[in-house]
Design a protein around this motif. Sequence first.
Motif, PDB file in Angstrom:
ATOM      1  N   ASP A  75      98.837  29.001  47.697  1.00 37.60           N
ATOM      2  CA  ASP A  75      99.960  29.522  46.921  1.00 37.60           C
ATOM      3  C   ASP A  75      99.559  30.937  46.510  1.00 37.60           C
ATOM      4  O   ASP A  75      98.797  31.122  45.561  1.00 37.60           O
ATOM      5  CB  ASP A  75     100.220  28.633  45.704  1.00 37.60           C
TER       6      ASP A  75
ATOM      7  N   ASP B 160     101.211  33.507  45.216  1.00 34.14           N
ATOM      8  CA  ASP B 160     101.684  33.995  43.917  1.00 34.14           C
ATOM      9  C   ASP B 160     100.852  33.457  42.760  1.00 34.14           C
ATOM     10  O   ASP B 160     100.606  34.162  41.785  1.00 34.14           O
ATOM     11  CB  ASP B 160     103.158  33.641  43.708  1.00 34.14           C
ATOM     12  N   ALA B 161     100.427  32.212  42.865  1.00 30.56           N
ATOM     13  CA  ALA B 161      99.652  31.584  41.786  1.00 30.56           C
ATOM     14  C   ALA B 161      98.145  31.752  41.962  1.00 30.56           C
ATOM     15  O   ALA B 161      97.378  31.315  41.110  1.00 30.56           O
ATOM     16  CB  ALA B 161      99.997  30.094  41.699  1.00 30.56           C
ATOM     17  N   ASP B 162      97.699  32.372  43.070  1.00 31.18           N
ATOM     18  CA  ASP B 162      96.269  32.493  43.383  1.00 31.18           C
ATOM     19  C   ASP B 162      95.604  31.120  43.353  1.00 31.18           C
ATOM     20  O   ASP B 162      94.560  30.916  42.751  1.00 31.18           O
ATOM     21  CB  ASP B 162      95.554  33.464  42.418  1.00 31.18           C
TER      22      ASP B 162
END
Length: 166
Positions: free
Chosen positions: A58, A60-62
């Motif tokens: 993911d 965007d969420a790292d």
Amino acid sequence: MERADTLVAASPIARDSETRDIFFTRDGWRWVWLANQSRGAFGLTRLAGQKLIINRADFDADRVVRGPGVGGSRQLSSVIAHEKTHGVLLNHFGFVAMALQPRWKVEGYCDHVAQESALSPSDVKNLEESGQTHPALMYYRGRKQVEQELASNGGDVTALFSAEDF
């Protein structure tokens, strides 16, 4: 990528540039084929440490998610740093030397460079108190042992991997 590169660059045995090709999968047949016996992993290093395969990222969420429950998620940047460190070790010490090292030491050093393990100290405590096993325990314990050995030898990575404890 910037955080992963910064973590790897902090290793005293890293070269100026530790670039790698990184491939991302979303489970499915590609992951099964590439991961083979390591399907539960967050990522893998292939072809003498030069190719990284990361599963279920993911951006965007790292995060990379392996599954629900304890130890089922890690920072994507840490997973990339961990996998790149396998290549750093292979480039510095060679394939044969790394193949002869205990797995806890190699994986522990990679998690040390990544500054993260899949398990937290409280996860480990809960697992130990309940008598449960978990694949990530070896990584966590290896990281702690590596950090202890590096603290006692002045941070000498070559000495760490020269020690005969296998």
